[in-house]
Scaffold this motif. Structure first.
Motif, mmCIF file in Angstrom:
data_model
loop_
_atom_site.group_PDB
_atom_site.id
_atom_site.type_symbol
_atom_site.label_atom_id
_atom_site.label_comp_id
_atom_site.label_asym_id
_atom_site.label_seq_id
_atom_site.Cartn_x
_atom_site.Cartn_y
_atom_site.Cartn_z
ATOM 1 N N VAL A 74 0.840 -1.210 0.000
ATOM 2 C CA VAL A 74 0.000 0.000 0.000
ATOM 3 C C VAL A 74 0.872 1.256 0.000
ATOM 4 O O VAL A 74 0.622 2.210 -0.758
ATOM 5 N N ASN A 75 1.885 1.259 0.856
ATOM 6 C CA ASN A 75 2.787 2.417 0.893
ATOM 7 C C ASN A 75 3.509 2.592 -0.438
ATOM 8 O O ASN A 75 3.736 3.725 -0.901
ATOM 9 N N LEU A 76 3.886 1.462 -1.035
ATOM 10 C CA LEU A 76 4.571 1.538 -2.330
ATOM 11 C C LEU A 76 3.640 2.109 -3.393
ATOM 12 O O LEU A 76 4.042 2.950 -4.207
ATOM 13 N N LEU A 77 2.391 1.654 -3.391
ATOM 14 C CA LEU A 77 1.437 2.107 -4.403
ATOM 15 C C LEU A 77 1.145 3.601 -4.290
ATOM 16 O O LEU A 77 0.869 4.266 -5.300
ATOM 17 N N LYS A 78 1.164 4.120 -3.056
ATOM 18 C CA LYS A 78 0.918 5.553 -2.902
ATOM 19 C C LYS A 78 1.944 6.363 -3.689
ATOM 20 O O LYS A 78 1.612 7.330 -4.370
ATOM 21 N N GLY A 79 3.207 5.941 -3.580
ATOM 22 C CA GLY A 79 4.252 6.632 -4.331
ATOM 23 C C GLY A 79 4.176 6.351 -5.818
ATOM 24 O O GLY A 79 4.403 7.245 -6.646
ATOM 25 N N LEU A 124 17.314 -7.453 3.508
ATOM 26 C CA LEU A 124 17.445 -7.393 2.056
ATOM 27 C C LEU A 124 16.162 -6.900 1.406
ATOM 28 O O LEU A 124 16.187 -6.150 0.430
ATOM 29 N N PHE A 125 15.013 -7.291 1.966
ATOM 30 C CA PHE A 125 13.739 -6.835 1.409
ATOM 31 C C PHE A 125 13.610 -5.318 1.511
ATOM 32 O O PHE A 125 13.182 -4.643 0.554
ATOM 33 N N ALA A 126 13.964 -4.777 2.669
ATOM 34 C CA ALA A 126 13.893 -3.323 2.846
ATOM 35 C C ALA A 126 14.789 -2.612 1.836
ATOM 36 O O ALA A 126 14.422 -1.572 1.271
ATOM 37 N N SER A 127 15.965 -3.189 1.606
ATOM 38 C CA SER A 127 16.895 -2.595 0.642
ATOM 39 C C SER A 127 16.341 -2.661 -0.774
ATOM 40 O O SER A 127 16.412 -1.682 -1.533
ATOM 41 N N MET A 128 15.749 -3.805 -1.149
ATOM 42 C CA MET A 128 15.207 -3.967 -2.505
ATOM 43 C C MET A 128 13.989 -3.059 -2.704
ATOM 44 O O MET A 128 13.799 -2.500 -3.794
ATOM 45 N N LEU A 129 13.177 -2.900 -1.683
ATOM 46 C CA LEU A 129 12.020 -2.013 -1.788
ATOM 47 C C LEU A 129 12.466 -0.578 -2.028
ATOM 48 O O LEU A 129 11.905 0.129 -2.893
ATOM 49 N N LYS A 130 13.476 -0.163 -1.306
ATOM 50 C CA LYS A 130 13.997 1.200 -1.480
ATOM 51 C C LYS A 130 14.601 1.369 -2.871
ATOM 52 O O LYS A 130 14.405 2.407 -3.521
ATOM 53 N N GLN A 168 13.365 3.986 -5.842
ATOM 54 C CA GLN A 168 14.301 4.941 -6.443
ATOM 55 C C GLN A 168 14.603 4.605 -7.893
ATOM 56 O O GLN A 168 15.480 5.216 -8.501
ATOM 57 N N ARG A 169 13.851 3.601 -8.404
ATOM 58 C CA ARG A 169 13.952 3.198 -9.812
ATOM 59 C C ARG A 169 15.336 2.661 -10.163
ATOM 60 O O ARG A 169 15.798 2.745 -11.305
ATOM 61 N N GLN A 170 16.030 2.077 -9.180
ATOM 62 C CA GLN A 170 17.338 1.483 -9.440
ATOM 63 C C GLN A 170 17.226 0.066 -9.979
ATOM 64 O O GLN A 170 18.185 -0.461 -10.546
ATOM 65 N N ILE A 171 16.081 -0.585 -9.751
ATOM 66 C CA ILE A 171 15.819 -1.908 -10.318
ATOM 67 C C ILE A 171 14.459 -1.869 -10.996
ATOM 68 O O ILE A 171 13.620 -0.995 -10.705
ATOM 69 N N SER A 172 14.234 -2.805 -11.906
ATOM 70 C CA SER A 172 12.980 -2.829 -12.661
ATOM 71 C C SER A 172 11.869 -3.482 -11.835
ATOM 72 O O SER A 172 12.116 -4.121 -10.809
#
Length: 418
Positions: A160-165, A362-368, A372-376
């Protein structure tokens, strides 16, 4: 789905959404759960009455046979009076008889009643063993489902937080409609899986409330601790303990014992019982007042209880075969339970535990990185699926350890691990 279940579902959903604030929560560890179960389970209560009933049958078998009383007298004897018992006419006959059992039949019947008492007690213990086993599995399964629900809730919150952004990026044209919809689909899938876990929780709550004899709607919250992961078992000792602890094996031994006692009784029944009569006869003999003593018993010329004796011998052979088969079954169940525990142990190494801990970081890092559009999106979704699978496997492994220990205790018929 009936109204009560719909009501309970609504209450349970509120319970999850407001930290169990809407319903009474009954927090129980496994010993507390078992204590409540032993006090309130209706199946156990019903079986206990059968045990008490068998004890009364033992008391009944100890009672002596009642004496018999018979009498006769003249109604009409040619005179004009009914029941004419004057000084010179009329007859009165009175007899008392008592059966005396030979060949210790009474003692053998008492022994059979005691055997049945032991069998009923073993049946009670075996029912308790099976119900406690299922109760334990339900207890840890409920704990696992609540943990699953919490995992889903954490993932839903992150989504949900991800979708807001992402919605803001979509509105500004920085991400495609397809990418935004895939994130929406992920959120929908998580909510659907969470709802399925809640439905299973409802079913288990119903089963546990029934097993515990609870007549009000409460939410049972399991309090668990990690299962012992470094236990060692001696297979031979466990098998021997199972033969002295398992109620089904003891019941079969009692039935073998009862079959032998029944053979002894059937042989005794071939010996006739003796009936002794003591009687008084007024005016129907050579003496005006006749006092007599009589003894009677059947002559065992044709019926010597041959069929029942042979049947009792065959019952012993049948029980011997069943006891031998059950001994093999007990050994196999104990062995397989121990092997299941050893397999569960393999997934509790320190290396794996360290991996599980790093997985969240690792999940927190991948989410960030995705934000930041660093991964697809594809890379993020692939990792998200792997992360989610790992979380659920961790929860499942905890359940497997608890179930493996419950299986050992069930196979042995006593608590040898926790």
């Amino acid at each position: 789905m009936d109204f009560n279940k719909i009501k309970f579902l609504s209450v349970l959903l509120c319970c999850f959404q407001s930290a169990f604030a809407q319903v009474d929560t009954l927090r129980l560890d496994l010993p507390g759960l078992e204590k409540l179960f032993l006090e309130r389970n209706f199946s156990l209560i019903a079986q206990k009455y059968k045990v008490d009933g068998s004890k009364e049958l033992t008391r009944q078998a100890k009672l002596w046979d009642n004496p018999g009383l018979s009498t006769s007298q003249n109604v009409l004897d040619g005179s004009e009076k009914l029941f004419n018992h004057s000084d010179d006419s009329g007859e009165i006959y009175v007899q008392i008889e008592q059966v005396f059992r030979t060949a210790r039949k009474r003692g053998k019947q008492i022994q059979l009643a005691k055997d049945n008492e032991q069998i009923q007690q073993a049946a009670f213990n075996d029912l308790m063993r099976n119900l406690k086993y299922n109760l334990t599995l339900d207890f840890y399964q409920l704990s696992n489902l609540i943990e699953q629900q919490q995992i889903y809730q954490g993932e839903i919150t992150a989504a949900v937080n991800l979708l807001k952004g992402m919605d803001a990026l979509y509105q500004s044209g920085n991400i495609s409609f397809k990418e935004n919809m895939r994130l929406q689909a992920l959120l929908f899938s998580l909510k659907s899986d969470r709802q399925e876990a809640i439905s299973k929780i409802i079913d288990l709550q119903t089963d546990l409330q029934t097993s515990l004899g609870l007549d009000s709607i409460v939410f049972i919250k399991p309090i668990t601790k990690p299962a012992s992961a470094n236990l060692n078992f001696d297979l031979k000792e466990l098998v021997e303990k199972a033969k002295t602890s398992r109620a089904d094996y003891l019941s079969e031994q009692f039935q073998m014992q009862s079959a032998k006692h029944n053979l002894s009784l059937q042989k005794a029944l071939a010996i006739p019982d003796i009936t002794i009569n003591f009687f008084y006869d007024q005016r129907n003999s050579y003496a005006p007042n006749y006092w007599g003593l009589g003894i009677e018993f059947p002559l065992p010329l044709f019926n010597r209880n041959q069929g029942n004796i042979k049947s009792a011998k065959l019952d012993i052979k049948s029980e011997e075969a069943q006891l031998s088969g059950l001994a093999l079954q007990v050994k196999a169940q104990v062995y397989n339970a121990v092997q299941g525990y050893k397999h569960a142990q393999e997934f509790n190494s320190a290396i794996l535990q360290e991996f599980y801990t790093k997985n969240d970081d690792l999940f927190a890092s991948m989410l960030k990185s995705y934000q930041q559009r660093q991964i697809s999106l594809i890379e993020f979704l692939d990792f998200f699926q792997s992360y989610s699978d790992t979380k659920f496997k961790i929860a499942q492994q905890k359940l497997n350890m608890h179930n493996a220990i419950a299986e050992i205790n069930y196979a042995v018929g006593a608590q040898v691990a926790q």
